[in-house]
Motif scaffolding. Structure first.
Motif, short mmCIF file in Angstrom:
data_model
loop_
_atom_site.label_atom_id
_atom_site.label_comp_id
_atom_site.label_asym_id
_atom_site.label_seq_id
_atom_site.Cartn_x
_atom_site.Cartn_y
_atom_site.Cartn_z
N TYR A 59 2.86 2.04 -2.01
CA TYR A 59 3.07 2.43 -3.41
C TYR A 59 1.79 2.90 -4.10
O TYR A 59 1.74 2.98 -5.32
CB TYR A 59 3.75 1.28 -4.18
CG TYR A 59 5.21 1.23 -3.82
CD1 TYR A 59 6.15 1.97 -4.52
CD2 TYR A 59 5.65 0.50 -2.71
CE1 TYR A 59 7.49 1.97 -4.16
CE2 TYR A 59 6.98 0.49 -2.34
CZ TYR A 59 7.90 1.22 -3.07
OH TYR A 59 9.22 1.23 -2.70
N HIS A 60 0.76 3.25 -3.31
CA HIS A 60 -0.36 4.00 -3.86
C HIS A 60 0.18 5.28 -4.50
O HIS A 60 1.04 5.96 -3.93
CB HIS A 60 -1.31 4.44 -2.73
CG HIS A 60 -2.38 3.46 -2.40
ND1 HIS A 60 -3.44 3.21 -3.24
CD2 HIS A 60 -2.57 2.68 -1.31
CE1 HIS A 60 -4.24 2.32 -2.67
NE2 HIS A 60 -3.73 1.98 -1.51
N PHE B 7 -1.40 2.23 -8.57
CA PHE B 7 -0.19 1.95 -7.81
C PHE B 7 1.04 2.19 -8.67
O PHE B 7 1.00 2.02 -9.90
CB PHE B 7 -0.16 0.49 -7.35
CG PHE B 7 -1.13 0.16 -6.26
CD1 PHE B 7 -0.75 0.24 -4.93
CD2 PHE B 7 -2.43 -0.22 -6.56
CE1 PHE B 7 -1.65 -0.06 -3.91
CE2 PHE B 7 -3.33 -0.52 -5.56
CZ PHE B 7 -2.94 -0.44 -4.23
N ASP B 8 2.14 2.54 -8.02
CA ASP B 8 3.45 2.58 -8.69
C ASP B 8 3.99 1.16 -8.65
O ASP B 8 4.86 0.82 -7.83
CB ASP B 8 4.38 3.56 -7.97
CG ASP B 8 5.79 3.54 -8.53
OD1 ASP B 8 5.99 3.00 -9.64
OD2 ASP B 8 6.69 4.07 -7.85
N SER C 9 0.66 8.20 0.92
CA SER C 9 1.86 7.46 1.35
C SER C 9 2.89 8.41 1.94
O SER C 9 2.96 9.59 1.57
CB SER C 9 2.47 6.72 0.16
OG SER C 9 1.56 5.77 -0.35
N GLY D 28 -0.54 -7.33 -0.08
CA GLY D 28 -1.18 -6.41 -1.01
C GLY D 28 -2.12 -7.14 -1.95
O GLY D 28 -2.14 -8.37 -2.01
N ASP E 204 0.80 -1.22 0.00
CA ASP E 204 0.00 0.00 0.00
C ASP E 204 0.84 1.28 0.00
O ASP E 204 0.34 2.35 -0.37
CB ASP E 204 -0.95 0.03 1.21
CG ASP E 204 -2.25 -0.69 0.92
OD1 ASP E 204 -2.42 -1.18 -0.22
OD2 ASP E 204 -3.09 -0.78 1.84
#
Length: 210
Positions: A61-62, A83-84, A115, A133, A59
């Motif tokens: 990397y949202h 997401f990244d 984040s 995730g 999460d």
């Protein structure tokens, strides 16, 4: 694919943490299936037993809320494209290498809905890295590259009615109106849940937490 109860899952996690080289264990499942809670409980249990374990949730990397709004993706926050994924997979690669330095990862703050960078440190002495995730088993790049970096991925299954009730309550707890919470739960979140459920067969194990 095998079924694991909590005791068997703990035993397997201990095996991974004590095999003499760093292991990477993923925990996946639909929104509100209990991934975060289970991962945090497993982490606390293993650390209390003297094992060197860290937890790095996906999460973190949202995409930032401002980025989602500029991309027109705010209404589907939580979908794969929000997401990244490349950044997350790159992090897994660094953790896999165990190159001697502390690796810093971001964490997601539900109060802020954003984040926070460099919040979780994973020291080189860590023997087991847990990550949890939604999309750890998704069959598209770069997620498939990330899957190859994990030793195992466990899928947490939960009855849909229970999961949806939990998710709706979570949305309300973090400030959404009852109508907004229900729309989100049965809208974009449900689409994501169905996508995640389609990856279940690729898991190494299914966790029965009942």
């Amino acid at each position: 694919m095998r079924s694991l109860d909590p005791a068997a899952a703990r035993d397997r996690a201990v095996e991974l943490a004590t095999r003499g080289r760093r292991a990477m264990l993923g925990i996946t499942g639909a929104p509100a299936a209990g991934k975060s809670t289970y991962a945090e409980l497993l982490l606390a249990d293993l650390v209390a037993s003297g094992l060197r374990v860290a937890l790095v949730p996906m999460d973190g990397y949202h995409l930032a809320q401002s980025a989602l709004e500029s991309l027109g993706l705010a209404d589907v926050k939580g979908a794969p494209q929000t997401f990244d994924a490349g950044g997350f997979v790159a992090l897994l690669g660094r953790l896999r290498q165990r190159d001697g330095g502390t690796v810093w990862a971001p964490r997601f703050d539900r109060e802020l809905e954003d984040s926070i960078a460099a919040s979780i440190g994973v020291d080189p002495e860590i023997d087991l890295v847990l990550t949890e995730g939604n999309y750890l088993l998704l069959d598209s790049e770069p997620w498939t590259t990330g899957r190859r970096l994990l030793d195992e991925v466990w899928y947490i299954d939960l009855a849909d009615d229970v999961r949806r009730a939990r998710l709706e309550a979570r949305h309300r707890r973090f400030g959404r109106s009852p109508a907004e919470a229900r729309a989100r739960t049965y809208g974009s979140d449900e689409s994501n849940a169905q996508l995640i459920a389609s990856t279940k067969a690729s898991a190494d194990a299914v966790l029965d937490l009942g």
